[in-house]
Design an enzyme around this catalytic site. Structure first.
Site, mmCIF file in Angstrom:
data_model
loop_
_atom_site.group_PDB
_atom_site.id
_atom_site.type_symbol
_atom_site.label_atom_id
_atom_site.label_comp_id
_atom_site.label_asym_id
_atom_site.label_seq_id
_atom_site.Cartn_x
_atom_site.Cartn_y
_atom_site.Cartn_z
ATOM 1 N N ASP A 39 0.808 -1.231 0.000
ATOM 2 C CA ASP A 39 0.000 0.000 0.000
ATOM 3 C C ASP A 39 0.840 1.281 0.000
ATOM 4 O OD1 ASP A 39 -2.036 -1.826 0.273
ATOM 5 O OD2 ASP A 39 -2.319 -1.490 2.419
ATOM 6 N N SER A 79 -11.756 4.150 -26.353
ATOM 7 C CA SER A 79 -11.813 3.257 -25.185
ATOM 8 C C SER A 79 -11.204 4.016 -24.010
ATOM 9 C CB SER A 79 -11.028 1.967 -25.440
ATOM 10 O OG SER A 79 -9.664 2.271 -25.644
ATOM 11 N N GLU A 136 -9.638 0.554 -3.995
ATOM 12 C CA GLU A 136 -10.657 -0.216 -3.253
ATOM 13 C C GLU A 136 -11.239 0.563 -2.072
ATOM 14 O OE1 GLU A 136 -8.944 -3.747 -1.467
ATOM 15 O OE2 GLU A 136 -7.490 -2.594 -0.317
ATOM 16 N N LEU A 171 -3.657 -11.082 -6.737
ATOM 17 C CA LEU A 171 -2.488 -11.240 -7.626
ATOM 18 C C LEU A 171 -1.559 -10.036 -7.477
ATOM 19 C CD1 LEU A 171 -2.454 -9.415 -10.503
ATOM 20 C CD2 LEU A 171 -4.365 -10.902 -11.028
ATOM 21 N N ARG A 187 -0.449 -8.903 -4.790
ATOM 22 C CA ARG A 187 0.464 -9.091 -3.664
ATOM 23 C C ARG A 187 1.540 -10.133 -3.926
ATOM 24 N NH1 ARG A 187 -3.097 -8.761 1.379
ATOM 25 N NH2 ARG A 187 -2.419 -10.869 1.865
#
Ligand code: F6P
Length: 324
Positions: free
Chosen positions: A129, A217, A224, A255, A257
């Site tokens: 993080d 696009s 999160e 994935l 981590r």
């Protein structure tokens, strides 16, 4: 005089933890300090689940993801009665100091423990993080950032081929560092973070602006821990009001981590491991070892507990100008 140290890895694992243990053990042995590793973080300390660590016990670990000492988020350690057990176990091995390799929660735990029993500790920041106060780099952030970048690059290929808008949710708990850096590294048109207020209107006007500039696009990175909601909720709410694109959601999950640590994380881990031993030798206890402006830096553990790491507004600014 510190003659023997205990070592744990605690909280969410991060790539480079093994490299930190290796550096710590080898630097300590070089200074005639013995090392005892406890498995599963504070839980192993409570249960006296340990192993003496010699030079060869840390061989072939440098490039391995995860942590060979294993990790856990110990609920028991929140209770003083279990912390007392941990203290007794340390004493029974004649351990003089505990090194905790982990993120914010683990460092806070170490601080409480140190105050409870007047026991010296040293913290080494390891978390994908990058939210630990007292260091510019926490171990694992760079590897995770690269993993996210490679994943988003792949998603961009399919987004481009199908003219789609992708919402990609990344980890970081309540910190937006992984989101803003991966957003900049992948040219995401918008990044939603816990630190900056988000409004659907703002995002839609950004998407509209892109459409007018012939974008076909788009990628939106969602941290999160943002206050609005999950990537799926945001995608649903945007979809109700904006039908220019077909919308898809990808949650990258754990994935982020895993994997072999990047060269940068191996170097950071090796510097911090040796930095911890230098702190011990110069009797700097109850500190976190960090790297600030490329120098090893020691911050009192209580300052780390009171503050949390911050995100760089400069990164957000650059992205808002160049990713259109
Ligand atoms: O702190 C690291 C981290 O990966 C966060 O980004 C994430 O919110 C959390 O750990 C997930 O924890 P767990 O693996 O226990 O679900």
């Amino acid at each position: 005089m510190i003659k023997k140290i205990g070592i744990i890895t605690s909280g969410g694992d991060s790539p480079g933890m093994n490299a930190a243990i290796r550096s710590l053990v080898r630097s300590a042995l070089y200074s005639n300090i013995e090392c005892v590793g406890f498995y599963r973080g504070y839980q192993g300390l409570i249960e006296n689940d340990y192993k003496f660590l010699g030079l060869r016990d840390v061989s072939q670990r440098l490039g391995l993801g995860g942590t060979f000492l294993k990790s856990a988020r110990s609920i028991d350690f929140l209770e003083k009665v279990y912390r007392a057990k941990a203290y007794e176990n340390l004493k029974s091995h004649s351990i003089d100091l505990l090194v905790v390799i982990g993120g914010n929660g683990s460092i806070k735990g170490a601080s409480v423990f140190s105050e409870d029993f007047d026991f010296p500790i040293i913290g080494i920041p390891a978390s994908i993080d990058n939210d630990v106060f007292g260091t510019d780099h926490s171990i694992g952030f760079d590897t995770s950032l690269n993993t996210i970048t490679h994943a988003i690059d792949k998603i961009r290929d399919t987004a481009r081929s199908h003219n789609r808008l992708f919402f990609i949710e990344v980890m970081g708990r309540d910190c937006g560092n992984l989101a803003i850096h991966s957003g900049l590294a992948t040219g995401a048109c918008y990044v939603i973070t816990p630190e900056v207020d988000f409004s659907i209107e703002n995002l839609i006007s950004r998407l509209d602006e892109g459409k007018k500039l012939y974008k076909t696009s788009s990628i939106v990175v969602v941290a999160e821990g943002n206050k609005y909601g999950s990537a799926s909720k945001i995608a649903k709410d945007v979809g109700k009001r904006y039908q220019e694109y077909e919308i898809k959601v990808t949650i990258l999950g754990h994935l982020q981590r895993g994997g072999s640590p990047s060269a940068f994380d191996r170097i950071v881990a090796s510097r911090l491991g040796m930095g911890a031993v230098q702190a011990i030798k110069s009797k700097k206890f109850n500190v976190i070892v960090g790297i600030i402006k490329n120098d090893i830096h020691y911050s009192p553990i209580h300052s780390v507990v009171q503050e949390s790491g911050s995100i760089q507004n400069e990164i957000i600014k650059i992205n808002s100008v160049i990713s259109r």
